[in-house]
Each structure stands twice: as C-alpha cells, then as structure tokens.
Design a protein around this motif. Structure first.
Motif, PDB file in Angstrom:
ATOM      1  N   LEU A  31       0.877  -1.163   0.000  1.00  0.00           N
ATOM      2  CA  LEU A  31       0.000   0.000   0.000  1.00  0.00           C
ATOM      3  C   LEU A  31       0.922   1.223   0.000  1.00  0.00           C
ATOM      4  CD1 LEU A  31      -2.776   1.283   0.160  1.00  0.00           C
ATOM      5  CD2 LEU A  31      -2.692   1.059   2.660  1.00  0.00           C
ATOM      6  N   VAL A  32       0.891   2.031  -1.073  1.00  0.00           N
ATOM      7  CA  VAL A  32       1.879   3.080  -1.315  1.00  0.00           C
ATOM      8  C   VAL A  32       1.184   4.430  -1.421  1.00  0.00           C
ATOM      9  CG1 VAL A  32       3.765   3.859  -2.801  1.00  0.00           C
ATOM     10  CG2 VAL A  32       3.308   1.418  -2.539  1.00  0.00           C
ATOM     11  N   SER A  33       1.774   5.458  -0.772  1.00  0.00           N
ATOM     12  CA  SER A  33       1.298   6.848  -0.885  1.00  0.00           C
ATOM     13  C   SER A  33       2.429   7.691  -1.451  1.00  0.00           C
ATOM     14  CB  SER A  33       0.872   7.382   0.493  1.00  0.00           C
ATOM     15  OG  SER A  33       0.605   8.772   0.408  1.00  0.00           O
ATOM     16  N   HIS A  34       2.143   8.470  -2.508  1.00  0.00           N
ATOM     17  CA  HIS A  34       3.109   9.355  -3.142  1.00  0.00           C
ATOM     18  C   HIS A  34       2.601  10.794  -3.069  1.00  0.00           C
ATOM     19  CE1 HIS A  34       5.001   5.991  -5.811  1.00  0.00           C
ATOM     20  NE2 HIS A  34       5.508   6.024  -4.577  1.00  0.00           N
ATOM     21  N   HIS A  35       3.534  11.732  -2.870  1.00  0.00           N
ATOM     22  CA  HIS A  35       3.181  13.149  -2.864  1.00  0.00           C
ATOM     23  C   HIS A  35       4.221  13.900  -3.674  1.00  0.00           C
ATOM     24  CE1 HIS A  35       0.499  16.185  -1.425  1.00  0.00           C
ATOM     25  NE2 HIS A  35       1.491  16.943  -0.931  1.00  0.00           N
ATOM     26  N   SER A  36       3.760  14.862  -4.450  1.00  0.00           N
ATOM     27  CA  SER A  36       4.672  15.585  -5.349  1.00  0.00           C
ATOM     28  C   SER A  36       5.496  16.636  -4.645  1.00  0.00           C
ATOM     29  CB  SER A  36       3.854  16.225  -6.482  1.00  0.00           C
ATOM     30  OG  SER A  36       2.902  17.134  -5.935  1.00  0.00           O
ATOM     31  N   SER A  37       5.222  16.890  -3.369  1.00  0.00           N
ATOM     32  CA  SER A  37       6.006  17.851  -2.591  1.00  0.00           C
ATOM     33  C   SER A  37       6.410  17.210  -1.276  1.00  0.00           C
ATOM     34  CB  SER A  37       5.186  19.127  -2.346  1.00  0.00           C
ATOM     35  OG  SER A  37       3.999  18.807  -1.624  1.00  0.00           O
ATOM     36  N   PRO A  38       7.434  17.758  -0.594  1.00  0.00           N
ATOM     37  CA  PRO A  38       7.867  17.155   0.672  1.00  0.00           C
ATOM     38  C   PRO A  38       6.728  17.147   1.692  1.00  0.00           C
ATOM     39  CG  PRO A  38       9.522  18.670  -0.143  1.00  0.00           C
ATOM     40  CD  PRO A  38       8.324  18.868  -1.026  1.00  0.00           C
ATOM     41  N   ARG A  39       6.677  16.067   2.422  1.00  0.00           N
ATOM     42  CA  ARG A  39       5.585  15.917   3.396  1.00  0.00           C
ATOM     43  C   ARG A  39       6.039  14.973   4.495  1.00  0.00           C
ATOM     44  NH1 ARG A  39       1.470  12.665   4.944  1.00  0.00           N
ATOM     45  NH2 ARG A  39      -0.584  13.575   5.332  1.00  0.00           N
ATOM     46  N   GLU A  40       5.661  15.289   5.757  1.00  0.00           N
ATOM     47  CA  GLU A  40       5.971  14.437   6.886  1.00  0.00           C
ATOM     48  C   GLU A  40       4.773  13.537   7.185  1.00  0.00           C
ATOM     49  OE1 GLU A  40       7.086  16.796  10.181  1.00  0.00           O
ATOM     50  OE2 GLU A  40       8.987  17.470   9.292  1.00  0.00           O
ATOM     51  N   VAL A  41       5.057  12.363   7.703  1.00  0.00           N
ATOM     52  CA  VAL A  41       4.021  11.384   8.053  1.00  0.00           C
ATOM     53  C   VAL A  41       4.020  11.232   9.565  1.00  0.00           C
ATOM     54  CG1 VAL A  41       3.212   9.029   7.804  1.00  0.00           C
ATOM     55  CG2 VAL A  41       4.307  10.181   5.878  1.00  0.00           C
ATOM     56  N   SER A  42       2.842  11.405  10.181  1.00  0.00           N
ATOM     57  CA  SER A  42       2.733  11.308  11.641  1.00  0.00           C
ATOM     58  C   SER A  42       2.606   9.851  12.064  1.00  0.00           C
ATOM     59  CB  SER A  42       1.535  12.107  12.137  1.00  0.00           C
ATOM     60  OG  SER A  42       0.332  11.486  11.695  1.00  0.00           O
ATOM     61  N   GLU A  43       2.847   9.625  13.359  1.00  0.00           N
ATOM     62  CA  GLU A  43       2.700   8.272  13.898  1.00  0.00           C
ATOM     63  C   GLU A  43       1.261   7.801  13.756  1.00  0.00           C
ATOM     64  OE1 GLU A  43       4.003   8.530  17.869  1.00  0.00           O
ATOM     65  OE2 GLU A  43       6.129   8.824  17.370  1.00  0.00           O
ATOM     66  N   ARG A  44       0.333   8.718  14.010  1.00  0.00           N
ATOM     67  CA  ARG A  44      -1.087   8.344  13.899  1.00  0.00           C
ATOM     68  C   ARG A  44      -1.445   7.941  12.476  1.00  0.00           C
ATOM     69  NH1 ARG A  44      -4.995   5.786  16.313  1.00  0.00           N
ATOM     70  NH2 ARG A  44      -7.079   6.635  15.860  1.00  0.00           N
ATOM     71  N   GLU A  45      -0.935   8.678  11.498  1.00  0.00           N
ATOM     72  CA  GLU A  45      -1.208   8.334  10.103  1.00  0.00           C
ATOM     73  C   GLU A  45      -0.605   6.965   9.763  1.00  0.00           C
ATOM     74  OE1 GLU A  45      -1.464  12.689   7.916  1.00  0.00           O
ATOM     75  OE2 GLU A  45       0.486  11.753   8.243  1.00  0.00           O
ATOM     76  N   LEU A  46       0.602   6.708  10.263  1.00  0.00           N
ATOM     77  CA  LEU A  46       1.225   5.413  10.005  1.00  0.00           C
ATOM     78  C   LEU A  46       0.405   4.283  10.613  1.00  0.00           C
ATOM     79  CD1 LEU A  46       3.580   3.800   8.873  1.00  0.00           C
ATOM     80  CD2 LEU A  46       4.823   4.225  11.010  1.00  0.00           C
ATOM     81  N   GLN A  47      -0.122   4.526  11.843  1.00  0.00           N
ATOM     82  CA  GLN A  47      -0.958   3.506  12.485  1.00  0.00           C
ATOM     83  C   GLN A  47      -2.224   3.242  11.665  1.00  0.00           C
ATOM     84  OE1 GLN A  47      -1.722   4.873  16.455  1.00  0.00           O
ATOM     85  NE2 GLN A  47       0.424   4.681  17.115  1.00  0.00           N
ATOM     86  N   VAL A  48      -2.841   4.323  11.204  1.00  0.00           N
ATOM     87  CA  VAL A  48      -4.087   4.164  10.431  1.00  0.00           C
ATOM     88  C   VAL A  48      -3.824   3.412   9.126  1.00  0.00           C
ATOM     89  CG1 VAL A  48      -5.885   5.410   9.191  1.00  0.00           C
ATOM     90  CG2 VAL A  48      -5.189   6.168  11.470  1.00  0.00           C
ATOM     91  N   VAL A  49      -2.751   3.803   8.425  1.00  0.00           N
ATOM     92  CA  VAL A  49      -2.441   3.114   7.157  1.00  0.00           C
ATOM     93  C   VAL A  49      -2.131   1.640   7.423  1.00  0.00           C
ATOM     94  CG1 VAL A  49      -0.847   3.028   5.209  1.00  0.00           C
ATOM     95  CG2 VAL A  49      -1.655   5.232   6.053  1.00  0.00           C
ATOM     96  N   GLN A  50      -1.455   1.352   8.567  1.00  0.00           N
ATOM     97  CA  GLN A  50      -1.178  -0.040   8.908  1.00  0.00           C
ATOM     98  C   GLN A  50      -2.470  -0.800   9.167  1.00  0.00           C
ATOM     99  OE1 GLN A  50       1.912  -1.750   9.041  1.00  0.00           O
ATOM    100  NE2 GLN A  50       0.414  -3.407   9.073  1.00  0.00           N
ATOM    101  N   LEU A  51      -3.413  -0.150   9.909  1.00  0.00           N
ATOM    102  CA  LEU A  51      -4.717  -0.796  10.139  1.00  0.00           C
ATOM    103  C   LEU A  51      -5.444  -1.059   8.823  1.00  0.00           C
ATOM    104  CD1 LEU A  51      -5.943   1.208  13.271  1.00  0.00           C
ATOM    105  CD2 LEU A  51      -5.195  -1.181  13.198  1.00  0.00           C
ATOM    106  N   VAL A  52      -5.357  -0.098   7.897  1.00  0.00           N
ATOM    107  CA  VAL A  52      -5.989  -0.298   6.582  1.00  0.00           C
ATOM    108  C   VAL A  52      -5.341  -1.478   5.861  1.00  0.00           C
ATOM    109  CG1 VAL A  52      -6.333   0.721   4.312  1.00  0.00           C
ATOM    110  CG2 VAL A  52      -6.716   2.103   6.364  1.00  0.00           C
ATOM    111  N   ALA A  53      -3.988  -1.573   5.916  1.00  0.00           N
ATOM    112  CA  ALA A  53      -3.303  -2.706   5.275  1.00  0.00           C
ATOM    113  C   ALA A  53      -3.738  -4.028   5.897  1.00  0.00           C
ATOM    114  CB  ALA A  53      -1.791  -2.527   5.386  1.00  0.00           C
TER     115      ALA A  53
END
Length: 873
Positions: free
Chosen positions: A165-187
């Motif tokens: 499960l891959v997320s791409h962004h055309s500009s620099p962006r930080e990923v929060s711990e909460r976002e990582l947890q949510v994406v992991q739950l989705v996976a």
C-alpha cells in the motif's frame, strides 16, 4: 519520530476505519474493495496518489488500484514494474519483519519502522521509526517519478508478501505516527479482504467445477443415448482449451476405434454425423510397420512417447505437457501436432477397473501476451545499480507463448475423465445387453416369418428395392464428393510448387536407397543422374559418371560380347521412339575392364509429350546365371541317370512284348529280373533325390530326441547283417554308450548307408568295422582335411568310424564323392545298385545335426568314413 502539521480529529480516523470495514463486509469483489480503499486513504492522507501494488510470481508487480489527486501525478494503474525496482532484501524485510518505509526526498531521509524485530522476530513498538540517509539511487528513482515523499506499508496474505500500500506526494511531506498507524490498520483490513476474496474465488471455482461435472455427467450417463460429442465440447469449454478428442479403443479385433473431436480436431461437415477413425487428415499418421495410415493413438510412437513423459502424479496415467516444443516427441507425431498448431496438450488415459478404454486429449494453441511496463528494463544492469532516468510507458509483446495447465484444471479434467470412462463402460455393457435382446427378438421374428413365407418374400423384395435405392443414393453421394475433391484438387495445384523441393529430396533418397542400378540420360545419351548402387556396380564415383556418354562408359555389348553400335543400341531406341526396352542378358563393363551380365529396363522420360531422356534400371545377374547353370547340370545328370535304367527296362519289356523269348523261359525270366532291378533302381533314385531336397530345403522335419549311440550302432549293424552274409563280409562292432540329441531314424539311415557302401566295395572274406569314440570338439580343417581340437568340454563330440578293406578311393575323389551323382566307378556302382546320392544324403543329415563328415583312404588298402555328432548336455 515525525509529528502532524495538522492534527486530524479522532472521529475522522474512526470514521475512515468504520467505512473501510463496512466496505469489506458489504462487497465481495476485491477490485471494488481496493478501489474504494485507495480513494479513502488518499483523502485521509491528503496526498497526490495512493496505489495498491501487487507482486507477481516472478517478483515483478502491477498497480491494481489507484487514486490520483487532480492529475498532479501521472496515473500508473495497470502498469507493470520489473522485479529489480524493489530489491530482494527489501522484499524480505517487508515479509519477515513487516517493515514500513517513509521517504522524504527533500530531507534526504528514509524512516524504517519494522513491526517485528529482525533478530528475534518479537513484536516491536509500532510507533518506533528509525531514520537514516536515503540511498541516492532511491532518491533518483522517486525524483524521476515526480515524487518528493512516499509511504510504503506491506500487505501480507497467508505468510506471503501479497503487495504494498503506497502513498506518493509531489512535494515534501511528513508522516505522523497516527497516520502510520491508520495506514497499517488499513493494510491489515486489506489482508482480511484478500483472504475473504481468495476463499470466495475458491468457492466459486469449486461450484463451477461441480456444475460442469454435473452437466457432463448428465450428458453421459444415459442408458439409451450417450452424448459424447456434446460432453466433449462442454469439457473443452470448461478447460478454456482450443479443442479436444476422445479415442475409444476397440474391444474386439474385428471392431474399429471410435473418435470424437471438436475444435481444430473437429470433423468436416459431410462427416459430422459419423463416428470412427480418420475424421481429419491430421488424425492419420504413416506407420513404419504398415503401409496404411493409422490413428496416432494406435501408432507405436504414441505409447512410447507417453512412457517417456512424466505423469502429473505417480500411479495416475495423466500427462500435462505445457510446451510440446520441449517434449521428446517422435518426428511423425510432432509433425501432426505442429501442423494443427497444437502447443500444449493434456492427455488422460480412460480407465475403468484396470481396463483401458481409450484416451481423452485436450489441447491449446500458442498465444501472444502483451504487458504494459511503467519503464523499460535495463538488461545491462541486472542489479539496478544505475538510477532510473525515465518512466516512459512501453508495451512488451511476446508471441507464441505456451499456456500452462493449472492444478485446478488438471483436477477438473481427471474428474471429468472418470465420468467419461464410466459412461463408456456402461454404454458398452448396455450395447451388449441390447444386442442379446435383439438376437432373441430376431429368433422370435424368424419363427413368425416361417409361418408367413409369402409375406416374408414380399418384405425381402421391398428390402432389396430399398437397399438398391440406398446404394444409388450412396453412389450419388460418392459422385458429389468426388466432384468436390476435384474442385479442391484444382485449388491445390497452387500448393504443388511448394512441394516440388520436398518431393525432389524424397526422390533422391529413394534413388540412393535403391539396391538396383539406376541412371538417367538426356536426349544425347549423356548421364544426368546416377544412384550410388549403379556407381558401385560400375566401380566408379557418382560425380565421375555425370555428363558422360553412358554408351562409352559401360561398353554396352550383346550376350556374345559383340559391342553395340550407338545406332543399334536398344537404349537409343527408347530415346528416339519412346519404346520401353526389357533386355535380360546384355553385358556391361566396369571401370577396371571386367564385365558382368545385366538385366535392364529402359523407359522414356516425357515432358509435354516430348521425349527428353530415359531412365535405365539394371541389375547384375551373374549369380542368377550361375544358379541356372547349376540347375542345367543337375537336370542333365538326373536325366542321364534316369535314361539308363529306363532304356534297359524298355528293351527287356520290348523283347517280352514281341514274344521273342516265348520259347526261352530262362531268358524271359532274366529279362523280367533286369526290368525289376532297374525299376527298383529308379524308385531308389527318385526317393533319394526327393529325400536330399527335403533335407537341404528344411522341409524334412528332424524329430530329435535323447538316444543312446550304442543302440543306434547295434540297430544299424543288425539291418546290414543279411547283406554282409550274402557278400561273405564279416561285420565288427565296437559300441559306445553316450547320450545324443538326434533324430534316431536319420542317424541309422546314415550308418546303414555307409555300411552298405563298405560291403558293396569289399571283396569276400574281408572285414567291415563300425566303432565310435568321444573326442573334445574335433573340427575339420577344410584346407588340409586334418582335424583340429578344442579344449572346451562343453562342446564334446562323438566320432563314428566305418572302415573297410576294399580297393580304396583316389585322393582327388575324397571330397567330390559327397556331391550328387559323384562316384568313383560309375559302372560298378550301377552294377551294385547305387544311385550316386547316398553320400550326399549322409552329408545333409549330419550337417542338419551340427556335425561333420569326411573320408580317408589308401589305394589298395581300404577306406575309412568319419562323422561327428554333438553329445547331449
């Protein structure tokens, strides 16, 4: 560890997860689940692109779901990426420790967050993210894609790396711990959805297979009509094949095999209603053991090939050949398959209770595959050490690819083949019962018909009229088919030119293989072609004879040696008039000057009505002339031997018939005795001729058995004792008790013949002796007439000796006396009552027993005849 620039509300995260789980529960189709998931995750993360990347079996992958924000990044949906884009080490970390990666291209950093410890595989804190400098090649890769930040989370299924499960962004962006947890739950939820979808597809496949099996069984298991053709077509369709074939082997020698086929193996329109062998040309193969073409299931190469190919499972007669180009096919079978465009073949032996009923064959053609790649693979950089500069889409087209037989397809084919075998067996039993019932009904009808003879005669007449009508209809159909064949023949002429080269090669092979000499001439008499046999007989090379005048090369002559002039040569007559010449006794000369008699046939070569050359086929008849000469000599000798006693009989009977000796009873009696003696001599001569011919030709059966040499010697002496006493000859016997494997009657015949000759040619008062001894394989040296010994005890012989004290035999006669009609003193032999064939018969009998016979003699002192026989072990 990174922090959110903008903290999302907790309820929005819960709502996202709630929508995801509801989508998974409500939808059974994985594509729909994946499409909705990437859209929800992209909206949640507010990134430019979220995709699901699925791995293939060869470690390459394909984007199977994607959501892009306002075309800020190009779409990758449906595009494939080579296996080198994700190194093996990275794939191993995705699988074993469930590692997540976060890349910030601007900061030149990559954050790695494994869920399991790489060393202990124990669970780690899911918020633990470790940063390091990102690999420059990775930076170049993302930059070429237009990506400045990425998030990758593995998707697992049954302990296997299913995808990412891959997320791409055309500009620099930080990923929060909460976002990582949510994406992991989705996976994790996607893993559940994939498992559910896999189970659903298996259930559907099983249901489809069961439905197919039920439909095929319904078509087959009918006691009145077995719909094999429809069942075969349904089987081919279920296996997604190009065609199929059922071969039913004949159960009785007088029956023919049955063949049902569809697809490219299908029958022609006019034969669609027929069942039997030879429905199409490609079904028939030439057989090396038979001049007639046969079905390839009955060809010797078919079973030999299957025995060499590996079965899908030990103990089951099922062969799944993915690529026939890689199979160990014999040339005739391979040609039949390749002509039909068959690339993959599935063969199942139809067997019911150890009885082989036939074969079910399913085949597929080769296919072309097309793959849409996100970028062109650098084949010169297999380890992907150079940065990727371009992601230009390109299509890879692979032609003529073989299709693999899947396990589920093989299992379905096996299940269907069991129904085919059972149905064929049941139908054969039904046909047998039906035939018995028909025979019984026929008997009843015959009894009824006996009471109504007049009605039967009328019915028979009507039946004959119907048969005649049917014959006329069949004749009309044959005429129509013949007309159709002629039309096809006209169209086939266009293909004839392509076959000329192949036919020429075949003709060359035939000429080179022929045992008779063959050469061709042009209209001037020069050699245009010559086969190796002709060159060999003329002691010349093939190339040396080309473009030479054959009349000068062979020095063609008549039987008396007179050389033909070219104007008188029979072969020239063929070139000029086209007359076929059959000559049986001309003479050809070899290169070294030696000559040999020939028999030849010269035939004209015509082209558009004109004679452009001739073909001459000849063979050396030297051996035949020798055999004919031997026959002539044999006939001459036999006629002489017959004419002498016949003349004597005729003279004696003539005197008696005219009554010239009526007043001389003693002379009349003497004439009768002469006629009687000569008649007996004729009978003995004919019997001896027939006897030796039967023995030499093998028509006289040797009834061999174990017998004792002493018994045979005693019986032979007893039979000759009366003759010896009459001639005042003393017989001596020295027996030897040894077991022999021989025809006792033939050996006694040999002994009595030798004793008879010894008595005839011995003077009164002398002795004739018969003895035997064991020797160790003594053989006769044909050059010196001596005896050589072998030390092998397993090949011992018994040596018989018949010795007399007569006048002896000249040395130059010791070998020829064993030939037919060869006697030392012919006049004396006839006086003694001999036919000149006795010793020849003895030699034939001994040779039939594997022994040898010869004679030794000293003039004036007597002769000794020897012969050997193998001892029975």
């Amino acid at each position: 560890m990174t922090k959110d620039k903008k903290q999302k509300p907790i309820d929005s995260l819960e709502a996202l997860l709630h929508r995801m789980m509801n989508r998974i529960r409500q939808s059974l189709e994985l594509p729909a689940i994946l499409s909705g998931t990437v859209a929800e995750v992209r909206i949640f993360l507010e990134t430019d692109r979220v995709k699901v990347y699925r791995f293939d079996a060869d470690a390459s992958g394909e984007v199977v779901a994607e959501s892009v924000n306002c075309d800020r990044l190009p779409s990758l949906l449906g595009q494939h990426f080579p296996a080198e884009d994700i190194p093996f080490v990275a794939r191993e970390l995705f699988l074993k420790v469930r590692q997540r990666s976060i890349v910030n291209v601007a900061a030149q950093q990559i954050g790695l967050s494994p869920l399991d410890c790489p060393e202990t595989t124990e669970p780690l804190d899911e918020n633990d993210i470790r940063f390091r400098v990102v690999d420059p090649c990775h930076v170049e890769y993302l930059t070429s894609m237009g990506v400045q930040s990425s998030l990758v989370v593995p998707i697992l299924h049954r302990d296997q790396l299913w995808g990412l499960l891959v997320s791409h962004h055309s500009s620099p962006r930080e990923v929060s711990e909460r976002e990582l947890q949510v994406v992991q739950l989705v996976a994790d939820q996607l893993s559940i959805a994939i498992a559910q979808n896999t189970l659903l597809e298996q259930t559907r496949a099983q249901a489809d297979q069961e439905a197919t099996i039920n439909r095929v069984a319904k078509l087959l298991h009918s006691m009145t009509e077995m719909q094999l053709q429809q069942a075969l077509e349904l089987t081919v369709s279920a296996l997604q094949a190009a065609g199929g074939r059922i071969y039913i082997a004949p159960q009785n020698p007088d029956e023919a095999a049955q063949v049902f086929s569809c697809g490219d193996w299908g029958m022609r329109g006019e034969e669609a209603g027929e069942q039997g062998a030879g429905s199409r040309g490609e079904d028939l193969l030439p057989c090396p053991l038979s001049p007639a073409p046969i079905l390839f299931e009955e060809h010797p190469s078919w079973q030999e090939w299957l025995n060499m190919e590996a079965t899908v499972e030990e103990g089951k007669l099922v062969w799944a050949i993915t690529d026939l180009y890689q199979a160990t096919l014999q040339s005739d079978l391979a040609q039949a398959f390749f002509d039909a465009g068959i690339r993959s073949l599935l063969v199942i032996c139809l067997q019911y209770r150890q009885q082989i009923l036939g074969y079910l064959s399913i085949f597929r053609h080769e296919i072309d595959t097309e793959t849409l790649w996100a970028r062109r693979v650098n084949r010169n950089d297999p380890r992907n050490q150079c940065p990727v500069q371009s992601f230009e889409v390109w299509r890879e087209l692979k032609r003529s690819q073989a299709q693999e037989w899947k396990t589920a397809e093989i299992e379905l084919a096996q299940a269907l083949s069991s129904h085919f075998a059972m149905a064929i067996h049941q139908y054969e039993l039904y046909q047998q019962v039906h035939a018995l019932n028909a025979d019984l009904q026929q008997d009843i009808e015959e009894r009824k018909q006996a009471e109504k003879k007049i009605s039967a005669l009328n019915a028979e007449l009507e039946e004959r009229v119907q048969e005649r009508t049917a014959e006329l209809q069949r004749a009309n159909e044959r005429l129509l088919r013949e007309m159709s064949k002629r039309e096809r023949a006209l169209r086939a002429r266009q293909q004839t030119q392509a076959s000329l080269e192949r036919l020429s090669r075949q003709s060359e092979l035939i000429l080179n293989s022929a045992g008779e000499g063959i050469y061709g001439l042009n209209s001037q008499g020069k050699i245009t072609f010559v086969n190796p046999a002709a060159a060999r007989m003329l002691l010349s090379g093939v190339t040396e004879l080309k473009n030479q005048l054959m009349h000068k090369i062979v020095n063609h002559s008549q039987p008396d040696g007179t050389r033909y002039r070219w104007e008188e040569n029979p072969i020239r007559a063929t070139l000029e008039s086209g007359a076929v010449q059959h000559i049986s006794d001309d003479i050809f000369y070899r290169r070294d000057g030696s000559k040999f008699p020939v028999e030849y046939v010269s035939t004209p070569i015509r082209e558009q009505g004109n004679i452009v050359g001739a073909v001459v086929i000849f063979k050396d008849i030297t051996e035949r002339q020798i055999v004919e000469q031997m026959k002539d000599e044999f006939v001459s000798v036999v006629s002489h031997e017959l004419r002498t006693p016949l003349t004597s009989i005729r003279s004696a009977l003539g005197l008696l018939a005219r009554g010239s000796l009526n007043d001389q009873p003693e002379k009349s009696q003497r004439m009768l005795e002469i006629a009687f003696d000569n008649t007996n001599r004729l009978v003995r001569l004919i019997n001896d001729i027939l006897d030796i011919e039967r023995i030499n030709s093998g028509k006289a059966t040797m009834y061999k058995q174990t017998c004792n040499a002493a018994d045979l010697m005693s019986q032979a002496v007893d039979e000759m004792r009366a003759m010896a006493e009459k001639s005042e000859i003393k017989l001596e016997l020295t027996t030897l008790s040894v077991q022999l494997w021989a025809d006792s009657d033939r050996i006694i015949q040999t002994l009595t013949n030798l004793l008879s000759n010894a008595i005839k040619f011995s003077s009164p008062g002398f002795t004739v002796s018969l003895s035997a001894e064991v020797e160790t394989r003594k053989e006769i040296d044909t050059d010196t007439k001596g005896i050589s010994s072998s030390s092998d005890p397993c090949h011992s012989n018994i040596l018989f000796q018949v010795k007399d004290q007569g006048r002896g035999i000249p040395e130059d006669k010791l070998e020829t006396i064993f030939d037919r009609f060869q006697q030392v003193d012919a006049s004396n032999s006839r006086h003694q009552g001999g036919t000149g064939l006795g010793l020849a018969i003895c030699r034939s009998i001994i040779q039939q027993h594997g022994g040898q016979i010869w004679a030794e003699s000293t003039l004036g002192k007597g002769s000794t005849f020897y012969f050997t026989l193998p001892i029975s072990h």
